[in-house]
Design an enzyme around this catalytic site. Structure first.
Site, PDB file in Angstrom:
ATOM      1  N   ARG A 168       0.815  -1.222   0.000  1.00  0.00           N
ATOM      2  CA  ARG A 168       0.000   0.000   0.000  1.00  0.00           C
ATOM      3  C   ARG A 168       0.847   1.271   0.000  1.00  0.00           C
ATOM      4  O   ARG A 168       0.488   2.270   0.601  1.00  0.00           O
ATOM      5  CB  ARG A 168      -0.949   0.008   1.215  1.00  0.00           C
ATOM      6  CG  ARG A 168      -1.934  -1.162   1.240  1.00  0.00           C
ATOM      7  CD  ARG A 168      -2.942  -1.069   0.105  1.00  0.00           C
ATOM      8  NE  ARG A 168      -3.925  -2.128   0.178  1.00  0.00           N
ATOM      9  CZ  ARG A 168      -3.867  -3.275  -0.500  1.00  0.00           C
ATOM     10  NH1 ARG A 168      -2.856  -3.516  -1.307  1.00  0.00           N
ATOM     11  NH2 ARG A 168      -4.819  -4.169  -0.383  1.00  0.00           N
ATOM     12  N   SER A 217     -11.326  -1.467   1.754  1.00  0.00           N
ATOM     13  CA  SER A 217     -10.742  -1.755   3.069  1.00  0.00           C
ATOM     14  C   SER A 217     -10.378  -0.446   3.769  1.00  0.00           C
ATOM     15  O   SER A 217      -9.738   0.413   3.177  1.00  0.00           O
ATOM     16  CB  SER A 217      -9.480  -2.598   2.916  1.00  0.00           C
ATOM     17  OG  SER A 217      -9.789  -3.842   2.338  1.00  0.00           O
ATOM     18  N   GLU A 299      -5.946   2.790   5.623  1.00  0.00           N
ATOM     19  CA  GLU A 299      -5.685   2.565   4.197  1.00  0.00           C
ATOM     20  C   GLU A 299      -6.467   3.592   3.377  1.00  0.00           C
ATOM     21  O   GLU A 299      -5.996   4.058   2.344  1.00  0.00           O
ATOM     22  CB  GLU A 299      -6.096   1.142   3.805  1.00  0.00           C
ATOM     23  CG  GLU A 299      -5.819   0.820   2.366  1.00  0.00           C
ATOM     24  CD  GLU A 299      -5.948  -0.657   2.047  1.00  0.00           C
ATOM     25  OE1 GLU A 299      -6.439  -0.964   0.956  1.00  0.00           O
ATOM     26  OE2 GLU A 299      -5.586  -1.495   2.896  1.00  0.00           O
TER      27      GLU A 299
END
Length: 306
Positions: A168, A217, A299
């Site tokens: 990420r 998410s 995130e």
């Protein structure tokens, strides 16, 4: 904002509300929303823009909370001039505004396997910036190079390793705008690739609240990798299991809720404000820290003024 802005060929809109441009449907206005006509228009605009004016490149808003006070500066949103997909041999080149799912489908039709992109919400620019991934595959596994316009208007072609892609994460500098990306894709039989994507979609729809207003998410997995989707996948350090163990599946705060179906999905259940969504996320982080000792990292990207 008191700065005078350059006049582009594309659309430059003052005080543009952003809520409808995000999947969570929240957020105040941008001082300016700029939709460049093409790469040359984007480069010329950034070169002429006062360096003191912040810019924020925004994709399709699938992984974003824009705060209720909106965004100071110029939000750049790429549109039709940036969504071409070209396939030549083993390489697939996609404009930054092309949807991940669309790139996966077009590649599969041409017998090229980028099927992991099929269930990733959003566009290629955002996927590159976040090194998006699922089912054990990441952008980093396929990316050859990217083209980006720097904050000063310079146009750069960068090899994938210059981005230092990690879970990420990428080292793409602040204010740089990805305009296209080139991937290497293994060969595959179109019908088999289509079946594989159908299977991925069915699994996603069974486990995730795809019909709700979410931003995917909410927190990164403390394990440091995405779900693989395999039977031997460990759930021990998955964000959803830590949230579940803290008793927060389905927890509500105002119009914001942690999904009953997948507790790592923050959803706008009923007219939530950005503040409610972010506050619920912070409450979850506090409770998970108390119950497990793990520090959940966002995130979902949060931008703008409260």
């Amino acid at each position: 904002m008191t700065h005078s802005l350059p006049t582009p060929r594309g659309a430059l809109i003052p005080n543009r509300p952003l809520a409808e441009l995000t999947w969570l449907r929240v957020g105040g206005p941008a001082d300016w929303l700029f939709q460049p006509a093409d790469e040359a228009d984007l480069a010329a605009f950034l070169a002429a823009l006062d360096p003191a004016v912040p810019v924020f490149p925004m994709g399709v808003g699938s992984n974003l909370i824009v705060r209720d006070g909106g965004i100071r500066g110029v939000v750049i949103r790429l549109g039709r001039g940036f969504n071409a997909i070209e396939i030549a041999g083993e390489t697939v080149t996609a404009g930054a505004a092309a949807l991940d799912a669309h790139v996966a489908r077009k590649a599969a039709e041409a017998g090229r396997d980028l099927t992991f992109l099929r269930t990733i919400p959003g566009s290629i620019g955002g996927a590159v910036r976040m090194n998006a991934g699922c089912y054990g595959s990441y952008i980093a596994d396929h990316l050859v190079s990217v083209r980006a316009v720097a904050r000063d208007g310079g146009i750069h072609d960068l090899p994938a390793d210059a981005l230092n892609l990690a879970y990420r994460h990428s080292d793409l500098p602040e204010g740089w705008v990805v305009t296209r990306a080139t991937f290497r894709a293994a060969p595959g039989e179109p019908t088999e690739l289509a079946a594989k994507m159908d299977d991925q979609l069915a699994r996603r729809d069974a486990s995730q609240p795809t019909r709700d207003r979410s931003a995917g998410s909410t927190f990164r997995n403390p394990a440091g990798f995405s779900s693989t989707g395999r039977a031997d996948d460990s759930h021990e350090l998955k964000a959803w299991s830590l949230i579940d163990a803290a008793g927060l599946r389905g927890h509500r705060l105002g119009g914001a809720q942690m999904s009953e179906k997948h507790p790592n999905f923050l959803v706008n259940a009923e007219g939530a404000t950005a503040a409610e969504l972010e506050s619920l996320g912070e409450l979850v982080r506090d409770k998970v820290r108390e119950s497990s000792g793990h520090e959940l990292q966002w995130e979902v990207i949060r931008v703008g003024e409260p």
